[in-house]
Design a protein around this motif. Structure first.
Motif, PDB file in Angstrom:
ATOM      1  N   PHE A 117       1.022  -1.044  -0.081  1.00 18.06           N
ATOM      2  CA  PHE A 117      -0.131   0.161  -0.059  1.00 18.06           C
ATOM      3  C   PHE A 117       0.936   1.252   0.053  1.00 18.06           C
ATOM      4  O   PHE A 117       1.947   1.151   0.550  1.00 18.06           O
ATOM      5  CB  PHE A 117      -0.970   0.010   1.163  1.00 18.06           C
ATOM      6  CG  PHE A 117      -1.683  -1.230   1.279  1.00 18.06           C
ATOM      7  CD1 PHE A 117      -2.749  -1.569   0.547  1.00 18.06           C
ATOM      8  CD2 PHE A 117      -1.280  -2.126   2.496  1.00 18.06           C
ATOM      9  CE1 PHE A 117      -3.438  -2.654   0.551  1.00 18.06           C
ATOM     10  CE2 PHE A 117      -2.107  -3.410   2.786  1.00 18.06           C
ATOM     11  CZ  PHE A 117      -3.182  -3.670   1.809  1.00 18.06           C
ATOM     12  N   GLN A 118       0.367   2.267  -0.565  1.00 18.31           N
ATOM     13  CA  GLN A 118       1.237   3.596  -0.855  1.00 18.31           C
ATOM     14  C   GLN A 118       0.426   4.522   0.072  1.00 18.31           C
ATOM     15  O   GLN A 118      -0.701   4.776   0.056  1.00 18.31           O
ATOM     16  CB  GLN A 118       1.297   4.156  -2.253  1.00 18.31           C
ATOM     17  CG  GLN A 118       1.749   3.203  -3.065  1.00 18.31           C
ATOM     18  CD  GLN A 118       3.157   2.669  -2.802  1.00 18.31           C
ATOM     19  OE1 GLN A 118       4.045   3.559  -2.473  1.00 18.31           O
ATOM     20  NE2 GLN A 118       3.492   1.355  -3.118  1.00 18.31           N
ATOM     21  N   PHE A 139      -7.474   5.967   4.682  1.00 12.14           N
ATOM     22  CA  PHE A 139      -7.446   4.954   3.919  1.00 12.14           C
ATOM     23  C   PHE A 139      -8.083   3.462   4.459  1.00 12.14           C
ATOM     24  O   PHE A 139      -8.983   2.961   3.826  1.00 12.14           O
ATOM     25  CB  PHE A 139      -6.003   4.499   3.678  1.00 12.14           C
ATOM     26  CG  PHE A 139      -5.584   3.278   3.240  1.00 12.14           C
ATOM     27  CD1 PHE A 139      -5.653   3.093   1.540  1.00 12.14           C
ATOM     28  CD2 PHE A 139      -4.963   2.175   3.824  1.00 12.14           C
ATOM     29  CE1 PHE A 139      -5.152   1.729   1.216  1.00 12.14           C
ATOM     30  CE2 PHE A 139      -4.569   0.945   3.385  1.00 12.14           C
ATOM     31  CZ  PHE A 139      -4.940   0.712   1.871  1.00 12.14           C
ATOM     32  N   ASP A 167       0.725  -6.770   5.786  1.00 11.13           N
ATOM     33  CA  ASP A 167       0.893  -5.641   4.748  1.00 11.13           C
ATOM     34  C   ASP A 167       0.854  -4.201   4.919  1.00 11.13           C
ATOM     35  O   ASP A 167       1.770  -3.326   4.607  1.00 11.13           O
ATOM     36  CB  ASP A 167       0.156  -6.054   3.411  1.00 11.13           C
ATOM     37  CG  ASP A 167       0.686  -7.454   2.814  1.00 11.13           C
ATOM     38  OD1 ASP A 167       1.656  -7.555   3.098  1.00 11.13           O
ATOM     39  OD2 ASP A 167       0.007  -7.852   1.907  1.00 11.13           O
ATOM     40  N   ILE A 168      -0.200  -4.244   5.844  1.00 13.04           N
ATOM     41  CA  ILE A 168      -0.409  -2.697   6.147  1.00 13.04           C
ATOM     42  C   ILE A 168       0.634  -2.116   6.878  1.00 13.04           C
ATOM     43  O   ILE A 168       1.138  -1.136   7.120  1.00 13.04           O
ATOM     44  CB  ILE A 168      -1.850  -2.551   6.980  1.00 13.04           C
ATOM     45  CG1 ILE A 168      -2.959  -3.108   6.043  1.00 13.04           C
ATOM     46  CG2 ILE A 168      -2.051  -1.018   7.350  1.00 13.04           C
ATOM     47  CD1 ILE A 168      -4.251  -3.308   6.995  1.00 13.04           C
ATOM     48  N   SER A 201       3.713  -1.520   5.178  1.00 13.01           N
ATOM     49  CA  SER A 201       3.796  -0.399   4.186  1.00 13.01           C
ATOM     50  C   SER A 201       3.786   1.061   4.996  1.00 13.01           C
ATOM     51  O   SER A 201       4.377   1.962   4.814  1.00 13.01           O
ATOM     52  CB  SER A 201       2.471  -0.362   3.322  1.00 13.01           C
ATOM     53  OG  SER A 201       2.196  -1.495   2.672  1.00 13.01           O
ATOM     54  N   LYS A 234     -11.237   1.159   3.013  1.00 20.33           N
ATOM     55  CA  LYS A 234     -11.186  -0.342   2.893  1.00 20.33           C
ATOM     56  C   LYS A 234     -12.129  -0.966   3.954  1.00 20.33           C
ATOM     57  O   LYS A 234     -12.574  -2.054   3.264  1.00 20.33           O
ATOM     58  CB  LYS A 234      -9.602  -0.610   3.288  1.00 20.33           C
ATOM     59  CG  LYS A 234      -8.555  -0.003   2.139  1.00 20.33           C
ATOM     60  CD  LYS A 234      -9.045  -0.559   0.809  1.00 20.33           C
ATOM     61  CE  LYS A 234      -8.002  -0.166  -0.150  1.00 20.33           C
ATOM     62  NZ  LYS A 234      -8.257  -0.898  -1.472  1.00 20.33           N
ATOM     63  N   ASN A 261      -5.150  -8.045   5.982  1.00 24.64           N
ATOM     64  CA  ASN A 261      -3.961  -7.463   5.533  1.00 24.64           C
ATOM     65  C   ASN A 261      -3.062  -6.978   6.591  1.00 24.64           C
ATOM     66  O   ASN A 261      -2.068  -6.205   6.063  1.00 24.64           O
ATOM     67  CB  ASN A 261      -4.307  -6.413   4.615  1.00 24.64           C
ATOM     68  CG  ASN A 261      -5.089  -6.963   3.333  1.00 24.64           C
ATOM     69  OD1 ASN A 261      -4.654  -7.488   2.462  1.00 24.64           O
ATOM     70  ND2 ASN A 261      -6.580  -6.870   3.509  1.00 24.64           N
TER      71      ASN A 261
END
Ligand code: KG4
Ligand code: ZN
Length: 343
Positions: free
Chosen positions: A201-202, A225, A243-244, A247, A229, A240
């Motif tokens: 994620f950006q 964000f 990954d969150i 990021s 989501k 996630n």
């Protein structure tokens, strides 16, 4: 003075950790820290509860530090205590105790600036740690501060960049809170990030041209964000989490290192240290280490026990001041606000 053992008792109580340390000629003999778990359920430090917990912890923590150092209180040469910055009610517990004990033992009292102590923790005697030479830069990152400091001698420090709003520790802790992780969330983000993809994620980074930081926009960006989501998929966080976290952490690390690189360019100083609770973060440590080969920096990474708030770092400043005969009189007061260049 030659061959004389100088024992300094350090006392730290600026926020939510009660700590006492005994050091001998700059070497740590004991460094006892009592954490206050009570704040976790409130999602942040509650000042009134912190000072009450300090009241309960201070005597046993100091007793333990002296006993385990295998010395008698009469051996102590001076007492160093945190003068500020910090929570006033918390600071007063440590400083009042330090003052009384110094009067009772008739030994000098040495007030210490907590922010200088984070930096000067690098001067604790340890055969496995190299001390930075002057001048060096220190990235001090904690729950309350984010600064790039230029250090030209033990007590000559200049802030060349700092945060305009949240500290980097708050960015970690507030992001963790949004994800439903316990307080303080920094270590949890670090833990889950190890298992995640940092490019998943950006998040938008602040655009500031100088050496200053801003983290409040990032926090808001993460909040919006996640809210979006979760509206699309109520299980988004659980599915996630790694990954969150990876990021978020990568974004924070990039913000910090963009500024550090700029600071090196502007000052020409390539000796780089980190300090403060957030410098326990594994990605920050690894990125700094990698900068030795990548950019030709020489880096200084403190042991974990000297990164978060602890009295060992207060005691080493006490020792350095003791060597310079820099003592206070009993009227030195605690102060909630104190800049790194103020003594
Ligand atoms: O220096 P410190 O113990 O207290 C202050 O003076 O603020 O720093 C505490 C901060 C907290 O925000 C905590 O979440 C953060 O340090 N922290 C970390 C890690 N360990 C502690 N942040 C990211 N990764 C970690 N491993
Ligand atoms: Zn601190």
């Amino acid at each position: 003075m030659k061959n004389k053992s100088i024992y300094i008792l350090g006392i730290e109580s600026s926020c939510d950790d009660t700590s006492a340390a005994v050091i001998c000629n700059g070497k740590v003999l004991t460094n006892v820290v009592a954490n206050q778990d009570i704040h976790a359920k409130y999602g942040g430090v509650v000042p009134e509860l912190a000072s009450r917990a300090h009241q309960q912890n201070i005597v046993p923590v100091i007793q333990q530090a002296i006993q385990q150092a295998n010395i008698d209180k009469k051996d102590i040469s001076a007492i160093a205590f945190t003068r500020g910055p910090g929570l006033m009610g918390s600071l007063l517990v440590g400083s009042s105790f330090a003052r009384s004990l110094s009067l009772a033992l008739n030994i000098p009292l040495i007030p210490v600036n907590h922010m200088q102590a984070h930096v000067l923790a690098h001067f604790i005697e340890d055969e496995n740690q190299q001390k930075p030479p002057f001048p060096f830069l220190c990235l001090t990152i904690s729950g309350g501060h984010t600064q790039i400091v230029k250090i030209t001698s033990y007590f000559t420090m200049e802030v060349i960049g700092e945060t305009f709003d949240d500290a980097v520790g708050e960015a970690f802790d507030k992001s963790a809170k949004i994800l439903g992780l316990p307080y303080p969330g920094g270590p949890f983000i670090d833990k889950y990030a190890k298992l995640g993809n940092p490019d998943a994620f950006q998040f938008t980074k602040p655009k500031m041209s100088d050496l200053n930081f801003s983290f409040s926009g990032l926090k808001t960006g993460i909040l919006y964000f996640i809210q979006k989501k979760v509206r699309e998929n109520p299980n988004f966080i659980e599915e996630n989490l790694n990954d969150i976290c990876a990021s978020i952490q990568r974004t924070i690390v990039e913000i910090l290192f963009d500024k550090l690189k700029k600071a090196v360019e502007l000052t020409g100083i390539k000796h780089i240290a980190i300090a403060g609770g957030v410098s326990a973060n594994s990605e920050i440590r690894a990125t700094l280490k990698a900068a030795e080969e990548k950019y030709g920096w020489k880096t200084y990474i403190p042991k974990f026990e000297y990164t978060t708030d602890n009295a060992g770092m207060i005691a080493i400043v006490g020792y350095l001041k003791y060597l310079e005969n820099d003592f206070s009189n009993q009227t030195t007061t605690t102060t909630a606000r104190l800049k790194v260049n103020e003594n």
